[in-house]
Scaffold this motif. Sequence first.
Motif, PDB file in Angstrom:
ATOM      1  N   VAL A   2      -8.156 -36.044  -5.306  1.00  0.00           N
ATOM      2  CA  VAL A   2      -7.217 -36.919  -4.605  1.00  0.00           C
ATOM      3  C   VAL A   2      -6.973 -36.356  -3.212  1.00  0.00           C
ATOM      4  CG1 VAL A   2      -4.871 -37.855  -4.573  1.00  0.00           C
ATOM      5  CG2 VAL A   2      -6.092 -37.626  -6.745  1.00  0.00           C
ATOM      6  N   VAL A   3      -7.150 -37.195  -2.213  1.00  0.00           N
ATOM      7  CA  VAL A   3      -6.919 -36.816  -0.819  1.00  0.00           C
ATOM      8  C   VAL A   3      -5.799 -37.679  -0.249  1.00  0.00           C
ATOM      9  CG1 VAL A   3      -7.914 -36.698   1.509  1.00  0.00           C
ATOM     10  CG2 VAL A   3      -9.316 -36.115  -0.484  1.00  0.00           C
ATOM     11  N   LEU A   4      -4.828 -37.035   0.385  1.00  0.00           N
ATOM     12  CA  LEU A   4      -3.744 -37.737   1.058  1.00  0.00           C
ATOM     13  C   LEU A   4      -3.825 -37.412   2.536  1.00  0.00           C
ATOM     14  CD1 LEU A   4      -1.106 -39.341   1.235  1.00  0.00           C
ATOM     15  CD2 LEU A   4       0.115 -37.262   0.532  1.00  0.00           C
ATOM     16  N   ASP A   5      -3.916 -38.444   3.369  1.00  0.00           N
ATOM     17  CA  ASP A   5      -4.032 -38.286   4.816  1.00  0.00           C
ATOM     18  C   ASP A   5      -2.760 -38.823   5.470  1.00  0.00           C
ATOM     19  OD1 ASP A   5      -4.796 -38.079   7.444  1.00  0.00           O
ATOM     20  OD2 ASP A   5      -6.552 -39.372   7.285  1.00  0.00           O
ATOM     21  N   LEU A   6      -1.833 -37.912   5.811  1.00  0.00           N
ATOM     22  CA  LEU A   6      -0.609 -38.303   6.502  1.00  0.00           C
ATOM     23  C   LEU A   6      -0.854 -38.377   8.002  1.00  0.00           C
ATOM     24  CD1 LEU A   6       2.176 -36.139   4.773  1.00  0.00           C
ATOM     25  CD2 LEU A   6       1.588 -38.530   4.320  1.00  0.00           C
ATOM     26  N   CYS A   7      -0.141 -39.274   8.684  1.00  0.00           N
ATOM     27  CA  CYS A   7      -0.356 -39.477  10.126  1.00  0.00           C
ATOM     28  C   CYS A   7      -1.837 -39.763  10.364  1.00  0.00           C
ATOM     29  CB  CYS A   7       0.102 -38.278  10.939  1.00  0.00           C
ATOM     30  SG  CYS A   7       1.824 -37.813  10.694  1.00  0.00           S
ATOM     31  N   ARG A  41     -13.262 -30.113   3.371  1.00  0.00           N
ATOM     32  CA  ARG A  41     -14.359 -30.485   2.481  1.00  0.00           C
ATOM     33  C   ARG A  41     -14.714 -29.354   1.520  1.00  0.00           C
ATOM     34  NH1 ARG A  41     -17.645 -34.604   3.059  1.00  0.00           N
ATOM     35  NH2 ARG A  41     -19.537 -33.382   2.666  1.00  0.00           N
ATOM     36  N   THR A  42     -14.454 -28.109   1.913  1.00  0.00           N
ATOM     37  CA  THR A  42     -14.745 -26.987   1.015  1.00  0.00           C
ATOM     38  C   THR A  42     -13.735 -26.899  -0.122  1.00  0.00           C
ATOM     39  OG1 THR A  42     -13.407 -25.346   2.216  1.00  0.00           O
ATOM     40  CG2 THR A  42     -15.657 -25.702   2.983  1.00  0.00           C
ATOM     41  N   MET A  43     -12.652 -27.669  -0.031  1.00  0.00           N
ATOM     42  CA  MET A  43     -11.574 -27.585  -1.013  1.00  0.00           C
ATOM     43  C   MET A  43     -11.495 -28.817  -1.902  1.00  0.00           C
ATOM     44  SD  MET A  43      -8.761 -25.892   1.528  1.00  0.00           S
ATOM     45  CE  MET A  43      -8.153 -24.750   0.286  1.00  0.00           C
ATOM     46  N   LEU A  44     -12.434 -29.741  -1.730  1.00  0.00           N
ATOM     47  CA  LEU A  44     -12.425 -30.992  -2.498  1.00  0.00           C
ATOM     48  C   LEU A  44     -13.543 -30.988  -3.528  1.00  0.00           C
ATOM     49  CD1 LEU A  44     -11.178 -33.848  -2.814  1.00  0.00           C
ATOM     50  CD2 LEU A  44     -12.820 -34.650  -1.093  1.00  0.00           C
ATOM     51  N   ARG A  81      -0.320 -34.338  -7.730  1.00  0.00           N
ATOM     52  CA  ARG A  81      -1.726 -34.645  -8.012  1.00  0.00           C
ATOM     53  C   ARG A  81      -2.642 -34.536  -6.800  1.00  0.00           C
ATOM     54  NH1 ARG A  81      -2.257 -40.325 -10.117  1.00  0.00           N
ATOM     55  NH2 ARG A  81      -4.410 -39.623 -10.339  1.00  0.00           N
ATOM     56  N   VAL A  82      -2.107 -34.235  -5.628  1.00  0.00           N
ATOM     57  CA  VAL A  82      -2.915 -34.233  -4.405  1.00  0.00           C
ATOM     58  C   VAL A  82      -3.693 -32.917  -4.292  1.00  0.00           C
ATOM     59  CG1 VAL A  82      -2.872 -34.322  -1.885  1.00  0.00           C
ATOM     60  CG2 VAL A  82      -1.329 -35.781  -3.230  1.00  0.00           C
ATOM     61  N   ASP A  83      -4.999 -33.019  -4.209  1.00  0.00           N
ATOM     62  CA  ASP A  83      -5.844 -31.832  -4.063  1.00  0.00           C
ATOM     63  C   ASP A  83      -5.981 -31.388  -2.617  1.00  0.00           C
ATOM     64  OD1 ASP A  83      -6.763 -31.612  -6.901  1.00  0.00           O
ATOM     65  OD2 ASP A  83      -7.540 -33.616  -6.453  1.00  0.00           O
ATOM     66  N   GLY A 121       5.726 -30.430  -3.588  1.00  0.00           N
ATOM     67  CA  GLY A 121       5.979 -31.363  -4.677  1.00  0.00           C
ATOM     68  C   GLY A 121       4.884 -32.397  -4.859  1.00  0.00           C
ATOM     69  N   TRP A 122       4.059 -32.568  -3.849  1.00  0.00           N
ATOM     70  CA  TRP A 122       2.974 -33.547  -3.917  1.00  0.00           C
ATOM     71  C   TRP A 122       1.627 -32.912  -4.270  1.00  0.00           C
ATOM     72  CZ3 TRP A 122       3.824 -38.766  -3.455  1.00  0.00           C
ATOM     73  CH2 TRP A 122       5.093 -39.149  -2.995  1.00  0.00           C
ATOM     74  N   LEU A 123       1.492 -31.612  -4.011  1.00  0.00           N
ATOM     75  CA  LEU A 123       0.215 -30.956  -4.239  1.00  0.00           C
ATOM     76  C   LEU A 123      -0.001 -30.623  -5.714  1.00  0.00           C
ATOM     77  CD1 LEU A 123       0.148 -28.495  -1.206  1.00  0.00           C
ATOM     78  CD2 LEU A 123      -1.356 -30.474  -1.556  1.00  0.00           C
TER      79      LEU A 123
END
Length: 259
Positions: free
Chosen positions: A91-96, A83-86, A160-162, A211-213
Motif C-alpha cells: 500500500v502506497v500513500l502519496d500525500l501532497c 521503491r526499495t521499500m515496496l 496498513r501503509v507500507d 498511526g497510518w504506517l
Amino acid sequence: MSAAALVHRLRAAGCVFAEEEAERLLAAAPSAEALESMVARRVEGFPLEHVLGFADFAGVRVEVADTVFVPRHRTELLTSTARTMLRDGGVVLDLCCGTGALGLVVVRGFSGVRLVASDIDPAAVACARRNLTGSPSAEFTAEVFQGDLFSAVPVDLRGRVDVLLANVPYVPTAEIAYLPEEFRVHEARAALDGGDDGLDVLRRVAAEAAGWLAPGGALLTEAGAEQLATAHALLRAGGLRPRTVTDEETETHVVVAVA
C-alpha cells in the motif's frame, strides 16, 4: 518559425537551455499557430512543463496542468529510495501528490499495489486523477482524494501503509521571494510554502504518520540540509526512526522514517 529564430527568442527571454527547449517545443506543437502561442507563454515565464502540458519524470510522462507543482529531477531520489521499500501487494500513500507522478513512479513494475493519493489543491487533484486513474493496470489500483493531508485518506488505510510519500512544501516563507519566477509566480503557493522554518506541514504529518504506517512501513520526505536535524527530531517525537539519504550531485536530502 525556424529553429534558430526560436532559440534566439528563448535565449533573449533568459532560458538557459534554449536549444533543448526549442527542440521540445517544435516537437510538441501541432501547428505554427500553436507553436507561437506556446512560445509566447514560455517567454512570459511559464514553466516549460506547463507550456508543453506534460513533464518527463524518472522515465514516466505525466500531464501537468497550469499552477500545479512540476515534478523535478531532484525528487527522483525520493522515488528510487521508496521503491526499495515496496513489495508486491503493498500500500502506497502519496500525500501532497501534485500531478501524482511520485506515486506512479514508485509503483511501476510491482503488482497488486494499492495507491492512494491526496492533495488540497483541486487543480492538482484533477491532474492526478487523469494521470493515475485513466486506464486499468495490473500493477496497481489508484484512488485520488481532495483534502488536507490525512483528512482525505480512507480510514481503512490506518496501520496498513507500507510507503508514505510526503513530498510536502518545505520552503521557508521568507525565502519564497528569492525563488525563480517559474516557482514563485506560476506554481501554487501552497505547494511551496512550509511556514517560518519550512517544516510546518511536516510537523503535522509527523504527528499522525505512525498511526497510518504498517509495522516496518516508512515515511519519505525531502528537506533542506539545514532542516535535517529538526526534521529528524519531529519524526522521532512522532514515534518513527529517521535516517537521511543524500545525493551529493543534486544536493538532495531524503529523510526516511521507519515505524
